[in-house]
Design an enzyme around this catalytic site. Sequence first.
Site, PDB file in Angstrom:
ATOM      1  N   ASN A 141       0.810  -1.230   0.000  1.00 46.43           N
ATOM      2  CA  ASN A 141       0.000   0.000   0.000  1.00 46.43           C
ATOM      3  C   ASN A 141       0.840   1.275   0.000  1.00 46.43           C
ATOM      4  O   ASN A 141       0.494   2.246  -0.666  1.00 46.43           O
ATOM      5  CB  ASN A 141      -1.010  -0.001   1.159  1.00 46.43           C
ATOM      6  CG  ASN A 141      -0.344  -0.108   2.516  1.00 46.43           C
ATOM      7  OD1 ASN A 141       0.777  -0.608   2.648  1.00 46.43           O
ATOM      8  ND2 ASN A 141      -1.037   0.353   3.528  1.00 46.43           N
ATOM      9  N   GLU A 237       4.281  -4.513  12.265  1.00 45.48           N
ATOM     10  CA  GLU A 237       3.284  -3.449  12.035  1.00 45.48           C
ATOM     11  C   GLU A 237       2.179  -4.077  11.206  1.00 45.48           C
ATOM     12  O   GLU A 237       2.351  -4.310  10.011  1.00 45.48           O
ATOM     13  CB  GLU A 237       3.926  -2.277  11.289  1.00 45.48           C
ATOM     14  CG  GLU A 237       5.031  -1.580  12.070  1.00 45.48           C
ATOM     15  CD  GLU A 237       4.503  -0.753  13.239  1.00 45.48           C
ATOM     16  OE1 GLU A 237       3.283  -0.527  13.318  1.00 45.48           O
ATOM     17  OE2 GLU A 237       5.319  -0.346  14.078  1.00 45.48           O
ATOM     18  N   CYS A 271      -3.131   1.263   6.639  1.00 42.53           N
ATOM     19  CA  CYS A 271      -3.269   0.466   7.868  1.00 42.53           C
ATOM     20  C   CYS A 271      -4.073   1.225   8.910  1.00 42.53           C
ATOM     21  O   CYS A 271      -4.894   0.639   9.599  1.00 42.53           O
ATOM     22  CB  CYS A 271      -1.905   0.078   8.405  1.00 42.53           C
ATOM     23  SG  CYS A 271      -0.809   1.486   8.610  1.00 42.53           S
ATOM     24  N   GLU A 444       7.283   1.967  15.134  1.00 43.35           N
ATOM     25  CA  GLU A 444       8.183   2.593  14.173  1.00 43.35           C
ATOM     26  C   GLU A 444       8.143   4.095  14.411  1.00 43.35           C
ATOM     27  O   GLU A 444       7.179   4.620  14.955  1.00 43.35           O
ATOM     28  CB  GLU A 444       7.745   2.280  12.732  1.00 43.35           C
ATOM     29  CG  GLU A 444       7.965   0.821  12.383  1.00 43.35           C
ATOM     30  CD  GLU A 444       7.782   0.519  10.899  1.00 43.35           C
ATOM     31  OE1 GLU A 444       6.776   0.951  10.322  1.00 43.35           O
ATOM     32  OE2 GLU A 444       8.652  -0.176  10.336  1.00 43.35           O
TER      33      GLU A 444
HETATM   34  P1  NAD Z   1       0.870  -9.544   3.480  1.00 44.68           P
HETATM   35  O1  NAD Z   1       1.014  -9.980   4.899  1.00 44.68           O
HETATM   36  O2  NAD Z   1       0.142 -10.404   2.543  1.00 44.68           O
HETATM   37  O3  NAD Z   1       2.317  -9.332   2.811  1.00 44.68           O
HETATM   38  C1  NAD Z   1       3.280  -8.460   3.370  1.00 44.68           C
HETATM   39  C2  NAD Z   1       4.664  -8.929   2.955  1.00 44.68           C
HETATM   40  O4  NAD Z   1       4.961 -10.175   3.592  1.00 44.68           O
HETATM   41  C3  NAD Z   1       4.841  -9.166   1.457  1.00 44.68           C
HETATM   42  O5  NAD Z   1       6.125  -8.691   1.074  1.00 44.68           O
HETATM   43  C4  NAD Z   1       4.751 -10.682   1.336  1.00 44.68           C
HETATM   44  O6  NAD Z   1       5.412 -11.198   0.209  1.00 44.68           O
HETATM   45  C5  NAD Z   1       5.447 -11.116   2.624  1.00 44.68           C
HETATM   46  N1  NAD Z   1       5.111 -12.463   3.103  1.00 44.68           N
HETATM   47  C6  NAD Z   1       4.025 -13.205   2.810  1.00 44.68           C
HETATM   48  N2  NAD Z   1       4.068 -14.389   3.476  1.00 44.68           N
HETATM   49  C7  NAD Z   1       5.212 -14.370   4.211  1.00 44.68           C
HETATM   50  C8  NAD Z   1       5.790 -15.276   5.163  1.00 44.68           C
HETATM   51  N3  NAD Z   1       5.221 -16.447   5.462  1.00 44.68           N
HETATM   52  N4  NAD Z   1       6.935 -14.908   5.766  1.00 44.68           N
HETATM   53  C9  NAD Z   1       7.517 -13.713   5.512  1.00 44.68           C
HETATM   54  N5  NAD Z   1       7.009 -12.815   4.620  1.00 44.68           N
HETATM   55  C10 NAD Z   1       5.867 -13.136   3.986  1.00 44.68           C
HETATM   56  O7  NAD Z   1       0.264  -8.083   3.565  1.00 44.68           O
HETATM   57  P2  NAD Z   1      -0.199  -7.148   2.358  1.00 44.68           P
HETATM   58  O8  NAD Z   1      -1.481  -7.691   1.818  1.00 44.68           O
HETATM   59  O9  NAD Z   1       0.954  -6.908   1.464  1.00 44.68           O
HETATM   60  O10 NAD Z   1      -0.479  -5.771   3.122  1.00 44.68           O
HETATM   61  C11 NAD Z   1      -1.711  -5.384   3.629  1.00 44.68           C
HETATM   62  C12 NAD Z   1      -1.711  -5.464   5.140  1.00 44.68           C
HETATM   63  O11 NAD Z   1      -0.629  -4.687   5.670  1.00 44.68           O
HETATM   64  C13 NAD Z   1      -2.956  -4.886   5.751  1.00 44.68           C
HETATM   65  O12 NAD Z   1      -3.420  -5.746   6.758  1.00 44.68           O
HETATM   66  C14 NAD Z   1      -2.469  -3.573   6.389  1.00 44.68           C
HETATM   67  O13 NAD Z   1      -3.238  -3.125   7.470  1.00 44.68           O
HETATM   68  C15 NAD Z   1      -1.088  -3.928   6.776  1.00 44.68           C
HETATM   69  N6  NAD Z   1      -0.276  -2.728   6.950  1.00 44.68           N
HETATM   70  C16 NAD Z   1       0.081  -2.349   8.212  1.00 44.68           C
HETATM   71  C17 NAD Z   1       0.814  -1.180   8.421  1.00 44.68           C
HETATM   72  C18 NAD Z   1       1.215  -0.741   9.806  1.00 44.68           C
HETATM   73  O14 NAD Z   1       2.088   0.118   9.917  1.00 44.68           O
HETATM   74  N7  NAD Z   1       0.634  -1.266  10.864  1.00 44.68           N
HETATM   75  C19 NAD Z   1       1.185  -0.401   7.314  1.00 44.68           C
HETATM   76  C20 NAD Z   1       0.799  -0.809   6.040  1.00 44.68           C
HETATM   77  C21 NAD Z   1       0.058  -1.985   5.867  1.00 44.68           C
END
Ligand code: NAD
Length: 464
Positions: A141, A237, A271, A444
């Site tokens: 995002n 996060e 998020c 962070e």
């Molecule tokens: P996701 O968890 O699907 O993927 C995030 C990253 O993790 C990607 O690079 C993915 O390839 C990697 N990944 C996937 N499986 C993995 C594993 N088993 N081990 C290690 N890495 C792995 O999330 P997304 O769909 O890319 O992002 C959306 C989510 O992120 C939403 O829930 C959003 O709220 C959250 N988010 C949180 C914050 C925050 O600061 N709290 C900020 C932005 C987004």
Amino acid sequence: MKMLIDGELVAGAGGFDVLNPAEETVLGTAPECSRAELDRAVAAAQSAFGDWRRDIETRREVLRRSAAALRDNADALARLLTQEQGKPLAKAKREIGGSARWLEYTAELEVPKETIDVDGQESVTVHRRPLGVVAAIIPWNYPVMTAVWKIAPALLAGNTVVLKPSPFTPLTTLKLAGLLKDIVPRGVLNVVSGGDELGAWMTGHPGVRKVAFTGSIATGKSVAMAAAADLKRVTLELGGNDPAIVLPDADPGAIADNLFRAAFENSGQVCVAIKRVYVPEHRYAQFAKEFVSIAGSMKLGDGLEADTDLGPVNNRRQFDRVLELIGDARERGGSIAGGERAGRRGYFIEPAIATDLPDDARLVAEEQFGPALPLLPYRDVDDAIERANAGMFGLSASVWSADRRRAAEIGSELECGMVWVNQHLNILPQVPMGGWKWSGIGVENGLWGLLQFTDMQVVEVPPP
Ligand code: NAD
């Protein structure tokens, strides 16, 4: 686009397509990092650590020069970001400018050193030492911003980094890696691209000492489990289901627009976006009307078009999920204004305002992370607080009132890491940001974020 491994740009053996979500067409290809290439990146980061940790002035200068590189190339980076992520170009520019600002701010932070007075006798100092190799794993995002939030503090504290962008949005980050190649010393920053499996290899890698992860709760739990086997440090996060509570004295006409924008920023893919709005029963119809009217005025479009308010959802998986939650809301008896797939190519959903939903409808109880907002009436403020705190999310919240003190007091009863009063999404480099409960571990930003990339070391010297 190429990866950055040990100071060299690496094409990798295989590759994968990256789509433009506004067109559903292939925008480019990214290298698929092999296990051997990841091993090389981690080994390079390990061997660079010894020198890099020594001199903070060099590190500050590298961060300042990295910020300048972002600013000098802001237009090209922002354009690519819009094309792979979907957000309007002006917002992409803000993401790039904000990332430069974060680098500049972090460059000037001090790593604290404290002294403990033990009866005037011993000299005891508390230091913060870097950890070693940090694996940074990024969502789709805010691909550049969330990467910089890890790179900047990790490097300033003296760590080295192996970073993996999301497979949905790797291109801008790889382009940035190319720009940083001659600024950051060899091996200090490595950028690899690939799918979820690559992330799992990183979290399980014995050469990694810390995992800094932003993404979903489900993946965050897998990361925590993988890291636990090796007692790696983690910052997680994760997702939020962030409530906004509007108090009876707030003026709907004055605040509806701000609430709407904080819910639909980046088409709801933030998020800490507002994910549910609680309003007093007697104001329910009025707020519903305001929101539906604002939603109707939004122009959906390709982020490169100048008049676009809302871009597409970033990827097919998320697009299907948001439509599924809207479908479930209809089945649960909700009234949905908007929420249809827009009549054009691309992952566009008309902004949806959902009313008359039960609290256990999925759109209310889960994180939608897309352009759909449930509006919920409450009886009294205690009812609103209880429902805002229900469930395992705990990222952010906001309270809206003519009485700011009262709003802040109510905020103190909310179970989450950040509470805003009469605003939302006000994220600043000085201010820590993190989640409670399933929304994360650690923070962070600010000095607090920097400290998460260190371990404490106490040095005791006896009196002469
Ligand atoms: P996701 O968890 O699907 O993927 C995030 C990253 O993790 C990607 O690079 C993915 O390839 C990697 N990944 C996937 N499986 C993995 C594993 N088993 N081990 C290690 N890495 C792995 O999330 P997304 O769909 O890319 O992002 C959306 C989510 O992120 C939403 O829930 C959003 O709220 C959250 N988010 C949180 C914050 C925050 O600061 N709290 C900020 C932005 C987004």
